[in-house]
Design an enzyme around this catalytic site. Structure first.
Site, PDB file in Angstrom:
ATOM      1  N   ARG A 123      12.271  43.298  -3.777  1.00  0.00           N
ATOM      2  CA  ARG A 123      10.982  42.702  -4.174  1.00  0.00           C
ATOM      3  C   ARG A 123      10.130  43.652  -5.012  1.00  0.00           C
ATOM      4  O   ARG A 123       8.914  43.598  -4.999  1.00  0.00           O
ATOM      5  CB  ARG A 123      10.186  42.233  -2.959  1.00  0.00           C
ATOM      6  CG  ARG A 123      10.906  41.172  -2.166  1.00  0.00           C
ATOM      7  CD  ARG A 123       9.950  40.416  -1.256  1.00  0.00           C
ATOM      8  NE  ARG A 123      10.694  39.492  -0.426  1.00  0.00           N
ATOM      9  CZ  ARG A 123      11.137  39.771   0.777  1.00  0.00           C
ATOM     10  NH1 ARG A 123      10.904  40.949   1.309  1.00  0.00           N
ATOM     11  NH2 ARG A 123      11.793  38.872   1.467  1.00  0.00           N
ATOM     12  N   LYS A 145       5.827  41.177 -19.018  1.00  0.00           N
ATOM     13  CA  LYS A 145       6.636  39.950 -18.965  1.00  0.00           C
ATOM     14  C   LYS A 145       8.107  40.349 -18.905  1.00  0.00           C
ATOM     15  O   LYS A 145       8.579  41.132 -19.734  1.00  0.00           O
ATOM     16  CB  LYS A 145       6.398  39.086 -20.204  1.00  0.00           C
ATOM     17  CG  LYS A 145       5.129  38.257 -20.131  1.00  0.00           C
ATOM     18  CD  LYS A 145       5.075  37.278 -21.290  1.00  0.00           C
ATOM     19  CE  LYS A 145       3.795  36.467 -21.260  1.00  0.00           C
ATOM     20  NZ  LYS A 145       3.672  35.580 -22.440  1.00  0.00           N
ATOM     21  N   GLU A 187       6.224  40.700 -35.520  1.00  0.00           N
ATOM     22  CA  GLU A 187       5.290  40.844 -34.388  1.00  0.00           C
ATOM     23  C   GLU A 187       4.132  41.764 -34.751  1.00  0.00           C
ATOM     24  O   GLU A 187       3.027  41.596 -34.242  1.00  0.00           O
ATOM     25  CB  GLU A 187       6.014  41.370 -33.136  1.00  0.00           C
ATOM     26  CG  GLU A 187       7.064  40.434 -32.549  1.00  0.00           C
ATOM     27  CD  GLU A 187       6.471  39.305 -31.687  1.00  0.00           C
ATOM     28  OE1 GLU A 187       5.237  39.180 -31.584  1.00  0.00           O
ATOM     29  OE2 GLU A 187       7.280  38.528 -31.132  1.00  0.00           O
ATOM     30  N   LYS A 229      -2.561  44.663 -27.907  1.00  0.00           N
ATOM     31  CA  LYS A 229      -1.903  43.982 -26.786  1.00  0.00           C
ATOM     32  C   LYS A 229      -2.474  44.472 -25.455  1.00  0.00           C
ATOM     33  O   LYS A 229      -2.732  43.673 -24.541  1.00  0.00           O
ATOM     34  CB  LYS A 229      -0.386  44.192 -26.835  1.00  0.00           C
ATOM     35  CG  LYS A 229       0.304  43.470 -25.684  1.00  0.00           C
ATOM     36  CD  LYS A 229       1.698  43.052 -25.966  1.00  0.00           C
ATOM     37  CE  LYS A 229       2.188  42.134 -24.843  1.00  0.00           C
ATOM     38  NZ  LYS A 229       3.569  41.711 -25.011  1.00  0.00           N
ATOM     39  N   GLU A 239      -1.693  35.344 -18.481  1.00  0.00           N
ATOM     40  CA  GLU A 239      -1.809  34.293 -19.499  1.00  0.00           C
ATOM     41  C   GLU A 239      -2.544  33.055 -18.990  1.00  0.00           C
ATOM     42  O   GLU A 239      -2.132  31.923 -19.211  1.00  0.00           O
ATOM     43  CB  GLU A 239      -0.420  33.921 -20.041  1.00  0.00           C
ATOM     44  CG  GLU A 239      -0.498  33.356 -21.448  1.00  0.00           C
ATOM     45  CD  GLU A 239       0.870  33.227 -22.124  1.00  0.00           C
ATOM     46  OE1 GLU A 239       1.594  34.226 -22.201  1.00  0.00           O
ATOM     47  OE2 GLU A 239       1.178  32.115 -22.562  1.00  0.00           O
ATOM     48  N   ARG A 243      -4.469  35.741 -23.282  1.00  0.00           N
ATOM     49  CA  ARG A 243      -3.139  36.275 -23.591  1.00  0.00           C
ATOM     50  C   ARG A 243      -2.345  35.305 -24.459  1.00  0.00           C
ATOM     51  O   ARG A 243      -1.455  35.719 -25.208  1.00  0.00           O
ATOM     52  CB  ARG A 243      -2.382  36.608 -22.302  1.00  0.00           C
ATOM     53  CG  ARG A 243      -1.060  37.292 -22.596  1.00  0.00           C
ATOM     54  CD  ARG A 243      -0.446  37.976 -21.400  1.00  0.00           C
ATOM     55  NE  ARG A 243       0.820  38.593 -21.767  1.00  0.00           N
ATOM     56  CZ  ARG A 243       1.464  39.482 -21.051  1.00  0.00           C
ATOM     57  NH1 ARG A 243       0.961  39.890 -19.907  1.00  0.00           N
ATOM     58  NH2 ARG A 243       2.609  39.981 -21.459  1.00  0.00           N
ATOM     59  N   ASN A 247       0.680  34.447 -28.659  1.00  0.00           N
ATOM     60  CA  ASN A 247       1.708  33.473 -29.048  1.00  0.00           C
ATOM     61  C   ASN A 247       1.459  32.903 -30.439  1.00  0.00           C
ATOM     62  O   ASN A 247       2.054  31.881 -30.791  1.00  0.00           O
ATOM     63  CB  ASN A 247       1.769  32.336 -28.025  1.00  0.00           C
ATOM     64  CG  ASN A 247       2.212  32.838 -26.667  1.00  0.00           C
ATOM     65  OD1 ASN A 247       2.991  33.786 -26.584  1.00  0.00           O
ATOM     66  ND2 ASN A 247       1.707  32.236 -25.606  1.00  0.00           N
ATOM     67  N   HIS A 250       4.282  31.306 -32.295  1.00  0.00           N
ATOM     68  CA  HIS A 250       5.406  31.135 -31.368  1.00  0.00           C
ATOM     69  C   HIS A 250       5.749  29.680 -31.070  1.00  0.00           C
ATOM     70  O   HIS A 250       6.880  29.388 -30.677  1.00  0.00           O
ATOM     71  CB  HIS A 250       5.149  31.895 -30.068  1.00  0.00           C
ATOM     72  CG  HIS A 250       5.353  33.383 -30.194  1.00  0.00           C
ATOM     73  ND1 HIS A 250       4.620  34.172 -31.052  1.00  0.00           N
ATOM     74  CD2 HIS A 250       6.222  34.226 -29.581  1.00  0.00           C
ATOM     75  CE1 HIS A 250       5.021  35.435 -30.948  1.00  0.00           C
ATOM     76  NE2 HIS A 250       5.991  35.495 -30.058  1.00  0.00           N
ATOM     77  N   HIS A 254       9.594  29.190 -31.451  1.00  0.00           N
ATOM     78  CA  HIS A 254      10.526  28.837 -30.379  1.00  0.00           C
ATOM     79  C   HIS A 254      11.309  27.577 -30.721  1.00  0.00           C
ATOM     80  O   HIS A 254      12.498  27.463 -30.388  1.00  0.00           O
ATOM     81  CB  HIS A 254       9.792  28.714 -29.047  1.00  0.00           C
ATOM     82  CG  HIS A 254       9.445  30.054 -28.461  1.00  0.00           C
ATOM     83  ND1 HIS A 254       8.593  30.216 -27.390  1.00  0.00           N
ATOM     84  CD2 HIS A 254       9.828  31.300 -28.802  1.00  0.00           C
ATOM     85  CE1 HIS A 254       8.476  31.519 -27.113  1.00  0.00           C
ATOM     86  NE2 HIS A 254       9.217  32.181 -27.953  1.00  0.00           N
ATOM     87  N   HIS A 268      14.255  36.486 -33.544  1.00  0.00           N
ATOM     88  CA  HIS A 268      12.947  36.112 -32.981  1.00  0.00           C
ATOM     89  C   HIS A 268      11.791  36.551 -33.892  1.00  0.00           C
ATOM     90  O   HIS A 268      10.900  35.761 -34.206  1.00  0.00           O
ATOM     91  CB  HIS A 268      12.780  36.701 -31.585  1.00  0.00           C
ATOM     92  CG  HIS A 268      11.433  36.432 -30.987  1.00  0.00           C
ATOM     93  ND1 HIS A 268      11.010  35.169 -30.646  1.00  0.00           N
ATOM     94  CD2 HIS A 268      10.384  37.266 -30.708  1.00  0.00           C
ATOM     95  CE1 HIS A 268       9.781  35.229 -30.173  1.00  0.00           C
ATOM     96  NE2 HIS A 268       9.376  36.487 -30.207  1.00  0.00           N
TER      97      HIS A 268
HETATM   98  N1  GLY Z   1       4.902  38.382 -26.090  1.00  0.00           N
HETATM   99  C1  GLY Z   1       3.725  37.739 -25.669  1.00  0.00           C
HETATM  100  C2  GLY Z   1       3.153  38.311 -24.407  1.00  0.00           C
HETATM  101  O1  GLY Z   1       3.576  39.347 -23.954  1.00  0.00           O
HETATM  102  O2  GLY Z   1       2.276  37.715 -23.841  1.00  0.00           O
END
Ligand code: GLY
Length: 370
Positions: A123, A145, A187, A229, A239, A243, A247, A250, A254, A268
């Site tokens: 965990r 993430k 990015e 960031k 998010e 956050r 995107n 994106h 996507h 990507h």
């Molecule tokens: N790549 C977008 C984020 O980390 O929220």
């Protein structure tokens, strides 16, 4: 610490951590990583191409810290249930304790996979990210993430698990293939477009230097991207709000990645660059920003040889309706409605679900969707 090294802090209370940026950090790994190591070892997860180039160097940098390594095949296919099983079983074979640290040495695939394995075993083991691609240094290694892909889509199974430290050794970018460097730049430019017009101005002058690997330009671009960031993640770790600005591009990206089978047809970062161009087209079409803004974005991407129109993607793509259907399978759908990041100008992005379907179809048609 050497003068050309920079530190950006991700402010998350008890889980606050540093992102250290600059050339030669891998050689200094013992000093950098040492404070987080227990039991004299880190468990390294990496992939074949990166291991050939950087694993011995990392081990030399780690000195007396033992660094057993799992070397996985390269490519998106590794970020899968099979890849996760291999990674988790290997970590368990090493008889870990909670205080152990998994060190991800590689690009976004390895960072996401090793981070998720670290989040899952017992965990939650510690995780350190040592990103070796531009995309991973400016985006995926920072912010916690972690995920794998399933047959249902990309990054659909994962966890938020913040690393203890990110070492973005910009020296590792010197061996990055040109196409991956360019894709990672998708990015970087995203950050200027979403929230910092002055950074976009700077990129218009200096992006060629970044892509050519000019050390000062690379460090500046990575530092500014990571600082933006870190600021956003510090405000909204999971998010729930801001956050989602990260995107930008994106929702389109996507869908295009799904349409091209997450293959080498469209990387990507290439999809993100293209998606940013389309997001600005859509913003101008909705009267949110001036027509000059998408023209400026497109001119910048064109000057760097980046994708900016659907016609830049090799092979056939679904038509506009097909692409909108693919957008509907994305994680960003809320209450059944597509969410877009649009802009009131360069550096002024915002999130909205209030986008007429026809406007999206028109933008896709204008960009070459047949
Ligand atoms: N790549 C977008 C984020 O980390 O929220």
């Amino acid at each position: 610490m050497k003068a050309d090294l920079r530190t950006v802090t991700v402010p998350l209370g008890p889980r606050t951590y540093d992102v250290r940026i600059g050339p030669g950090l891998i050689d200094d790994a013992a000093a950098q990583v040492g404070p987080f190591v227990r039991r004299g070892r880190v468990l390294v997860v990496t992939e074949e191409r990166v291991a050939d180039l950087w694993l011995d160097r990392l081990r030399a940098g780690l000195g007396d810290i033992a660094a057993p390594a799992l070397v996985l095949p390269p490519g998106e296919g590794t970020k899968s249930w099979d890849g996760l099983t291999r990674c988790v079983e290997w970590i368990l074979d090493a008889r870990p304790e909670r205080a152990d640290v998994v060190l991800a040495l590689g690009g976004g695939v390895i960072g996401d996979l090793a981070g998720f394995a670290a989040a899952s075993v017992l965990r939650g083991l510690g995780s350190i990210q040592v990103p070796t691609s531009l995309l991973a240094q400016v985006d995926s290694s920072v912010g916690g993430k972690t995920a794998i892909n399933t047959r249902h889509g990309k990054n659909l199974v994962g966890a938020f698990h913040q690393p203890r430290l990110v070492l973005a050794d910009t020296g590792t970018l010197t061996t990055l293939p040109d196409r991956d460097m360019r894709a990672g730049y998708g990015e970087v430019v995203k950050y200027g477009l979403l929230g910092d017009a002055a950074f976009f101005d700077w990129l218009e002058t200096n992006a060629a230097g970044v892509l050519a690997g000019r050390a000062d330009a690379v460090t500046r671009a990575v530092e500014r991207s990571v600082a933006m960031k870190a600021d956003i993640v510090g405000r909204d770790e999971t998010e729930a709000g801001d956050r989602a600005l990260l995107n930008l591009g994106h929702t389109f990206a996507h869908a295009l990645e799904a349409a091209t089978g997450y293959s080498d047809r469209l990387l990507h970062g290439e999809a993100v660059a293209l998606g940013c161009a389309l997001a600005f087209d859509l913003s101008a079409r909705l009267g949110l920003c001036s027509q000059e803004d998408p023209s400026r974005v497109r001119a910048h991407l064109a000057a760097l040889g980046l994708h900016r129109d659907l016609s830049d993607v090799p092979g056939r793509l679904p038509g506009p309706e097909g692409l909108v259907d693919l957008m509907g399978q994305d994680k960003k759908v809320r209450d059944g409605r597509l969410r877009f990041v649009l802009a009131r100008g360069i550096g002024q992005a915002f999130v909205t679900s209030d986008v007429p379907h026809d406007a999206v179809l028109d933008v896709l048609r204008d960009s070459g969707a047949a």
